[in-house]
Enzyme design. Sequence first.
Site, short mmCIF file in Angstrom:
data_model
loop_
_atom_site.label_atom_id
_atom_site.label_comp_id
_atom_site.label_asym_id
_atom_site.label_seq_id
_atom_site.Cartn_x
_atom_site.Cartn_y
_atom_site.Cartn_z
N HIS A 106 11.13 9.83 4.48
CA HIS A 106 10.25 11.01 4.52
C HIS A 106 9.90 11.31 5.98
O HIS A 106 9.59 10.39 6.74
CB HIS A 106 8.97 10.72 3.72
CG HIS A 106 8.05 11.89 3.63
ND1 HIS A 106 8.27 12.94 2.77
CD2 HIS A 106 6.91 12.19 4.31
CE1 HIS A 106 7.30 13.83 2.91
NE2 HIS A 106 6.47 13.40 3.84
N GLN A 173 15.21 9.60 14.75
CA GLN A 173 14.65 8.31 14.36
C GLN A 173 15.01 7.96 12.91
O GLN A 173 15.20 6.78 12.58
CB GLN A 173 13.14 8.31 14.56
CG GLN A 173 12.71 8.44 16.00
CD GLN A 173 13.32 7.39 16.89
OE1 GLN A 173 13.22 6.20 16.63
NE2 GLN A 173 13.99 7.83 17.95
#
Length: 211
Positions: A106, A173
Amino acid sequence: MAVLISGRGSNLQALIDAIAEGRLDAEIAVVICNHKHAPGIQRARAAGIATYVFVRRDYESRETQHEAMLACAQEHDAELIVLGGFDRILSPAWVETYPNRIINIHPSLLPAFAGGMNPKPQQDALEAGVKIAGCTVHIATADVDAGPIVAQAAVPVLADDTVDTLANRILAQEHRLLPQVVQWFAEGRVHIEGDRVRIAGVIPCLWWSDG
């Protein structure tokens, strides 16, 4: 693992690349998608991965669609389910069949800015004026974006950020974090204790960099 996707499949590609480069000791047994024109389908097929598309309108209900997807994952002997940008909430049968074996990535530092798909969490972060954002890999449960957190990676929110620039920084990331977490599962290092996750061994610091 079975990887569920809905769009471009960039996190799927990160897993494919990590396996090819020897950084991830795992196999993508099947890719399951719910949109027939999703670009990620071509990424999977180019890598020679069995790929199936389950479009909602082809089924009587959401439940029957998800039953078919679940059966597909089981038929391919998936041991871990990876939600790599899957844009629907899984039916309860998935969580019952794979307890603590479904992970989702998420684009926020949960529990902050839960409940939305890209780019909503990034927009929410900018509107809230936070100075640090990031991404989270968590265990998928019956409650949306509320399962135990496995790992997070943080990035700075810059003064001139737009939703796109922040989303791109976070995405970089995601591509680091998701293969690392799957590798921890492959090594048997992930231990879930109630609402907390313990990773055996040393966890590397995951922080933004220009490199």
